[in-house]
Every structure is written in C-alpha cells, then in structure tokens.
Design an enzyme around this catalytic site. Structure first.
Site, PDB file in Angstrom:
ATOM      1  N   HIS A 234      51.229 -10.349   2.353  1.00  0.00           N
ATOM      2  CA  HIS A 234      50.998 -10.823   3.723  1.00  0.00           C
ATOM      3  C   HIS A 234      50.693  -9.660   4.661  1.00  0.00           C
ATOM      4  O   HIS A 234      49.693  -9.683   5.403  1.00  0.00           O
ATOM      5  CB  HIS A 234      52.237 -11.582   4.216  1.00  0.00           C
ATOM      6  CG  HIS A 234      52.168 -11.988   5.658  1.00  0.00           C
ATOM      7  ND1 HIS A 234      51.809 -13.257   6.061  1.00  0.00           N
ATOM      8  CD2 HIS A 234      52.401 -11.283   6.804  1.00  0.00           C
ATOM      9  CE1 HIS A 234      51.822 -13.315   7.389  1.00  0.00           C
ATOM     10  NE2 HIS A 234      52.184 -12.128   7.867  1.00  0.00           N
ATOM     11  N   GLU A 235      51.541  -8.645   4.635  1.00  0.00           N
ATOM     12  CA  GLU A 235      51.382  -7.539   5.581  1.00  0.00           C
ATOM     13  C   GLU A 235      50.110  -6.746   5.327  1.00  0.00           C
ATOM     14  O   GLU A 235      49.445  -6.296   6.265  1.00  0.00           O
ATOM     15  CB  GLU A 235      52.606  -6.628   5.543  1.00  0.00           C
ATOM     16  CG  GLU A 235      53.907  -7.307   5.960  1.00  0.00           C
ATOM     17  CD  GLU A 235      53.846  -7.968   7.326  1.00  0.00           C
ATOM     18  OE1 GLU A 235      53.019  -7.550   8.166  1.00  0.00           O
ATOM     19  OE2 GLU A 235      54.615  -8.922   7.556  1.00  0.00           O
ATOM     20  N   HIS A 238      47.230  -8.167   7.097  1.00  0.00           N
ATOM     21  CA  HIS A 238      47.078  -7.656   8.465  1.00  0.00           C
ATOM     22  C   HIS A 238      46.433  -6.273   8.458  1.00  0.00           C
ATOM     23  O   HIS A 238      45.578  -5.970   9.282  1.00  0.00           O
ATOM     24  CB  HIS A 238      48.443  -7.551   9.149  1.00  0.00           C
ATOM     25  CG  HIS A 238      49.076  -8.847   9.492  1.00  0.00           C
ATOM     26  ND1 HIS A 238      48.378  -9.894  10.060  1.00  0.00           N
ATOM     27  CD2 HIS A 238      50.369  -9.281   9.367  1.00  0.00           C
ATOM     28  CE1 HIS A 238      49.205 -10.915  10.269  1.00  0.00           C
ATOM     29  NE2 HIS A 238      50.404 -10.565   9.859  1.00  0.00           N
ATOM     30  N   HIS A 244      47.410 -14.091  11.766  1.00  0.00           N
ATOM     31  CA  HIS A 244      48.169 -15.237  11.260  1.00  0.00           C
ATOM     32  C   HIS A 244      47.316 -16.500  11.304  1.00  0.00           C
ATOM     33  O   HIS A 244      46.383 -16.620  12.102  1.00  0.00           O
ATOM     34  CB  HIS A 244      49.427 -15.459  12.092  1.00  0.00           C
ATOM     35  CG  HIS A 244      50.502 -14.455  11.804  1.00  0.00           C
ATOM     36  ND1 HIS A 244      51.442 -14.078  12.739  1.00  0.00           N
ATOM     37  CD2 HIS A 244      50.789 -13.763  10.671  1.00  0.00           C
ATOM     38  CE1 HIS A 244      52.254 -13.195  12.201  1.00  0.00           C
ATOM     39  NE2 HIS A 244      51.876 -12.976  10.946  1.00  0.00           N
TER      40      HIS A 244
END
Length: 289
Positions: A234-235, A238, A244
């Site tokens: 997930h990170e 980014h 998101h």
C-alpha cells in the site's frame, strides 16, 4: 439558535460540541453520539481531509451542516451507508488501523475529490531504496524485513517501467524507516492501532518516496499482528504516485485489510493496475499476459 452555527461566531470548542450535541439529539432518533465521540470524530475528519482545520485566528469550528456533509463523504468513501451521523459503524471504522495520509485533498470540492489520481510520478525509471532503521521489537529479523520490502516493491515494478534496487549507502530515492510518535515529518504516529504507516508522493522534495512505518505496531508476516508485506505494498503505491481510493478490493483503500497472501504469488487488484497504468503508460497492460 442561528448564532450557534453561524460562520461569524467564534465559539470555544467545548461550547461548539455541546451545541452540536443538542442539535443532533433533536434531529435524529438514532443513538446520540457522546461529546467525546463528536470531539474524536471532528479530529479524525480533519486529520484525513474531510474537514478543513479550525480557523487559526478565531479557532472557529465547522457548522452542523458542514460536519454532516463531511461524515457522509467519509461514510461513502469507507463503504458505509451515508447517514451523516456518527453512528456505531462509522465510529468503528474510524478506529480501524489505517494509513496516515488523508483520503481527500482540501484544495478541491469534496464531491470531485474521491478516487482522484495523483498527478505526480517519477520522471526517472531506476529508483534506489534502503531500510535506514529497522523495527526494534518485532520478531522479524533484518533480512526478513528487507526481503518483504523487496517483494512489496516488486509488486509495482512487475507492471510498470520502474526498477527498484537496494543500496547500502546514505543516499536512496526511497528511504524506509520504522519510527515512533512525532518523527518530524508532519505525520506523527499514535502507538498501536490508529495510523500504522505513510509514504510521500514522488516529487522534488527531499522526502519524496520516503516510507515510514510505526515502530509501535506489532509487525509480523504470516502470523497475528500487523502484516508488513500488505502495508508495504500500500505505502509503496503512494511512493510511486497513487492516492487513496474507496474501492473495497483495492490495496490503496486507506484501511488495513489484513494479510494479502504469499508475496511470490500476490497479484494486484485490476483497478490498482489500471490506475498505475494511467500514470506510467497503458502499454504496460501487455506485461501481464
């Protein structure tokens, strides 16, 4: 009653919450949230981009209507029924471990903000990374942590023109740290649960791409606790430019969803592939065949 929620009023926070609590009690037959619930809710909504911060000069807070709209936006983004009320399901979702980054940007109207793709991306294709600090109390050894970082980055390099390579020196495009509390980057951690990690979008800033994990979480792999591989995927999304998204199946949903399985076999949800292809080129669709 009009003065209570007037934009021209400058009420202390406690008085605002009392007035809001009375208004909610009059406007709904559902269980009334406590003043503590509202206080935490306003802080949460502000922290994650659903409400603007109080006016720095007057301390003026939001009106009841603004708060209700913010709650609805949060509920819609989180997959809940948009009641505009801090009901039990909403309060529970607010307690769910999640990424520190906001869901919405305050620079645009809320209705235009959901699922908006970040406009930043890496202009170069070869990116270096290193784990600068390791978790202090995790059962995971340094080599395991480095391996999980490698495979989490590989999830993205497999479908983009980006190449990631680990370096041992002091300089790296993506610096990975396990930190605690306020670590001087504007996104303080809050102990076990709450916010668990965050990463900075690509750009020219010295922190661009850097990824931080809360060292007070119980970081694990294939066991109970906070799954490091899932959070890292997930990170790193980014770190290469993704925001998101509200999609319940997306790895870029802000809430922790548990382990995602074997790092060697993990396959990104289709919507995540589409979004990264939009950033780095649709020709990458061919890579997965």
């Amino acid at each position: 009653m009009c003065c209570i929620f007037s934009r021209d009023c400058s009420w202390p926070r406690d008085m605002f919450l009392i007035a809001l609590l009375l208004a909610l009690r009059e406007s709904t037959a559902a269980p009334t949230p406590t003043a503590e619930d509202i206080n935490r809710g306003v802080d949460w909504l502000t922290r994650f981009g659903y409400l603007p911060p109080p006016d720095p000069v007057t301390g003026q807070l939001q009106t009841q209507e603004e708060l209700s709209k913010a709650i609805k936006a949060m509920q819609e983004f989180g997959g809940l029924k948009p009641t505009g009320i801090l009901d039990e399901a909403t309060l529970e979702l607010m307690k769910t471990p999640r990424c520190s980054l906001p869901d919405l940007s305050q620079s645009e109207p809320a209705r235009k903000k959901r699922n908006v793709q970040a406009v930043t991306k890496w202009s170069k294709r070869n990116l270096s990374w290193r784990v600068r600090t390791f978790p202090k109390e995790s059962s995971l050894g340094h080599d395991t942590v480095r391996a999980l970082m490698y495979y989490a980055l590989k999830v993205w390099s497999d479908i983009t023109p980006l190449n990631f390579h680990e370096v041992a020196g002091n300089n790296a495009d993506i610096q990975i740290d396990f930190s605690r509390a306020d670590h001087n980057d504007g996104y303080p951690f809050d102990g076990p649960g709450g916010t668990v990690a965050h990463a900075f979008f690509p750009g020219e800033h010295h922190t661009s791409g850097d990824t931080h994990f809360d060292d007070e979480e119980s970081w694990t792999f294939r066991s109970s606790g906070m799954d490091l591989f899932a959070v890292a995927v997930h990170e790193f999304g980014h770190a290469i430019g993704l925001t998101h998204i509200s999609d319940m199946e997306s790895i870029m949903r802000p809430y922790y969803q548990g382990p995602v399985g074997d790092p060697l076999k993990y396959n990104l949800p289709y919507d995540d592939k589409v979004r990264i292809w939009q950033l780095y080129g649709e020709f990458l669709c061919m890579v997965t065949h």
